[in-house]
Write a protein that holds these residues in place. Structure first.
Motif, PDB file in Angstrom:
ATOM      1  N   ASP A  88       0.851  -1.189   0.000  1.00 46.09           N
ATOM      2  CA  ASP A  88       0.000   0.000   0.000  1.00 46.09           C
ATOM      3  C   ASP A  88       0.886   1.238   0.000  1.00 46.09           C
ATOM      4  O   ASP A  88       2.061   1.185   0.372  1.00 46.09           O
ATOM      5  CB  ASP A  88      -0.888   0.019   1.243  1.00 46.09           C
TER       6      ASP A  88
ATOM      7  N   TYR B 199      -3.140  -2.824  -4.515  1.00 48.53           N
ATOM      8  CA  TYR B 199      -2.690  -2.013  -3.386  1.00 48.53           C
ATOM      9  C   TYR B 199      -3.609  -0.812  -3.241  1.00 48.53           C
ATOM     10  O   TYR B 199      -4.246  -0.363  -4.186  1.00 48.53           O
ATOM     11  CB  TYR B 199      -1.230  -1.574  -3.538  1.00 48.53           C
TER      12      TYR B 199
ATOM     13  N   PRO C  17       1.938  -7.284   2.400  1.00 55.39           N
ATOM     14  CA  PRO C  17       1.162  -7.135   1.162  1.00 55.39           C
ATOM     15  C   PRO C  17       1.015  -8.482   0.462  1.00 55.39           C
ATOM     16  O   PRO C  17       1.817  -9.397   0.676  1.00 55.39           O
ATOM     17  CB  PRO C  17       2.023  -6.178   0.335  1.00 55.39           C
TER      18      PRO C  17
END
Length: 615
Positions: free
Chosen positions: A60, A138, A279
């Protein structure tokens, strides 16, 4: 984490913000304290980020648009285990990575912030990359303050994000009511912000920003909203948690008067560390070159506008490199960016008449690994100067192209004429400034820009101009071309772009009069070819610069600076635009401004006559 743990984490962030500002003797702890609950919940429950791999394509993105609240960001890094307590207390000291406002000296900071109103526009660029190019899920989180919502650039971004349906973008708005000198425009009227954002098509959630459960639910709602961006509008209290500063005017930008008492009131120092979510696995799609670059080639003697060569060269570059993207300010038919759009529509971004968003989106795309070229009229890029300045602070490699430069555009008049752009871009630290005079030169320089660091600027012209260089000619950045020279030269005329052709015409006339003149094409305005200029000065004793630009800050100043190292200064005369033009033909404009072939010839004759009288 349970709600109680999240509240404790928020208190830890407040304490660390107070400690950092106290150690520095300056900073903005109260602005950090208002957003601590927002930061705690985001860090613990929603941000997906591998701090050990900031280059991970699935990370992100977190943009702290209210960059003065950097103590909060650094406290979050401490909680994530990326920064230790010893480094936290180096905040704002010489040599520290923890600067007063965040910069990419830290590997987890994508862009410099602190000039308010820029975080959301850059976040839009990042979200565009994720949505349209990377195709990686993301999220882009932008933490903004309420004061900066007065900036017009914010509303350029709000409109663009809605138009592009960027549901991977969340604005977290910290509405703490107080700005630098007193209350903000709307105070705690959350609905005032919501109505405006909703009018642009945003989904909004209004919450108490100190209720961690409400914050958690709102961020989850944002992540689950499809088809439009979300703004979480949080009512907060500046200086929250410390009675001496909470919601008090006059406390902005100052460390707390009694930090030890404040820390005790906040419950003391804590050392919790958070396991930030990792992630998802992701693959970069754009690190591919599809083949060799075949630039357009033009025959000597053809007449081609440099803006046309720019568009054709950019389209060719896009075929060779899949990391090249193009951005347009709704003038692609004039800048010729439309050629790229037709051949590579998936990598073309229309930003409309919003030049701040145009540059910001280019910076955002750069942070995701792309090579952006953003074009509009040279005159209109001046509107985005602060974004260009901050791009340099961000160490962003972005390529900006200004067309319709100078009085040579003719009848459109002064509002459309870029006459200050060279000065603006030369003043940007680390920048490259290029001004080609023909199509083959333009094509080569467009290709070279793709691998240059920092901000690069290419100035193009509207009218067709003769091709004077062959397609195999090389044009290194920092170089120049000597187009006419002899051992008898009395004056060296230094020109770039449009005025190169005027200088060549003048030189031919003067040669017939028995006045040999050297002509240098200084296509690289920054960095400048100091060696060639110094040689010309040694050989002729006199330099005459001629530019379709204001005399302040452009070509003439670039030439003068080549002699600022203490060596003897040659006689230097500058021809440039000193008047405020009115509508006229291009030829009439050049003559009225005293930069056409006739004016150059007259200036050289005067110089030679004076040299004979005063040897």
């Amino acid at each position: 984490m349970q709600d109680e743990q999240l509240t404790e984490l928020a208190q830890q962030l407040r304490v660390d913000a107070v400690r950092a500002a106290d150690a520095a003797g300056s900073g903005h702890p109260t602005s950090s304290m208002s957003a601590a609950d927002l930061g705690a919940v985001l860090l613990a429950h929603h941000l997906r980020y591998d701090f050990g791999r900031p280059e991970h394509p699935g990370n992100d993105r977190l943009v702290l648009s209210k960059g003065h609240a950097s103590p909060l960001l650094y406290a979050m890094y401490v909680a994530a285990g990326a920064v230790d307590d010893e480094e936290l207390l180096t905040f704002r000291r010489h040599g520290s990575r923890l600067e007063g406002h965040p910069t990419p000296r830290l590997p987890w900071v994508d862009v410099a912030t602190g000039s308010l109103g820029q975080g959301l526009p850059v976040g839009v660029g990042m979200a565009l990359a994720g949505k349209r190019l990377d195709q990686i899920p993301y999220r882009v989180w932008v933490l903004s303050g309420d004061s900066e919502m007065a900036e017009g650039s914010v509303w350029e971004a709000v409109e663009h994000a809605s138009f592009e349906r960027l549901d991977n973008l969340t604005l977290i708005l910290d509405v703490n009511r107080l700005g630098q000198r007193g209350p903000t425009r709307f105070g705690w009227d959350l609905d005032a912000y919501a109505r405006r954002l909703q009018a642009f098509g945003w989904h909004t959630v209004e919450i108490d920003g100190h209720d961690v459960r409400a914050v958690d639910d709102a961020l989850s709602e944002a992540a689950g909203t499809v088809g439009r961006p979300t703004a979480v509008i949080a009512r907060t209290e500046k200086g929250h948690g410390v009675a001496a500063v909470a919601d008090q005017e006059g406390k902005h930008g100052k460390p707390l008067a009694d930090a030890s008492d404040a820390i005790a009131e906040l419950g003391g120092v804590r050392t919790a560390r958070i396991e930030v979510q990792q992630p998802p696995a992701a693959q970069v799609l754009h690190e591919r070159h599809t083949g060799g670059l075949t630039l357009p080639a033009y025959d000597v003697g053809d007449k081609v506008a440099t803006r046309t060569a720019y568009g054709q060269a950019l389209a060719a570059l896009g075929s060779a490199r899949t990391d090249v993207v193009a951005l347009d300010g709704e003038v692609g038919d004039s800048t010729r960016t439309e050629y790229f759009a037709k051949e590579h529509p998936g990598r073309h971004f229309q930003c409309y008449i919003a030049e701040q968003q145009l540059v910001a989106a280019a910076v955002g795309l750069f942070t995701r690994g792309y090579v952006p070229y953003a074009a509009t009229f040279a005159a209109f890029l001046t509107r985005a100067h602060d974004f260009i300045r901050m791009a340099a602070v961000s160490r962003a490699s972005v390529n900006l192209v200004g067309s319709h430069a100078g009085v040579a555009i003719g009848q459109d008049g002064p509002s459309q004429m870029g006459l200050e752009d060279l000065a603006m871009f030369r003043s940007v630290p680390g920048s490259t400034v290029l001004y080609p005079c023909d199509a083959n030169q333009t094509a080569r320089l467009v290709a070279a820009m793709a691998d240059l660091p920092n901000v690069s600027y290419l100035r193009t012209s509207r009218s067709d101009m003769p091709v004077i260089y062959g397609p195999e000619e090389d044009f290194p950045v920092g170089g120049s071309k000597v187009l006419r020279a002899s051992h008898r030269d009395r004056v060296c005329v230094v020109a770039a772009g449009v005025t190169v052709h005027e200088a060549l015409t003048a030189a031919a006339v003067l040669e017939r009069e028995g006045i040999p003149v050297r002509v240098v094409d200084l296509y690289s305005v920054k960095p400048v070819d100091a060696g060639a200029l110094q040689s010309a000065a040694n050989d002729t004793g006199c330099l005459l610069t001629v530019e379709d630009h204001r005399t302040e800050g452009g070509l003439g100043d670039a030439v003068a600076e080549a002699f600022s190292d203490g060596r003897p200064m040659p006689r230097l005369i500058r021809l440039g635009v000193r008047n405020i033009p009115a509508s006229a033909t291009p030829a009439e404009q050049l003559h009225a401004s005293g930069i056409d072939a006739e004016s150059i010839s007259a200036a050289v004759r005067l110089l030679v006559a004076e040299a004979m009288v005063h040897p």
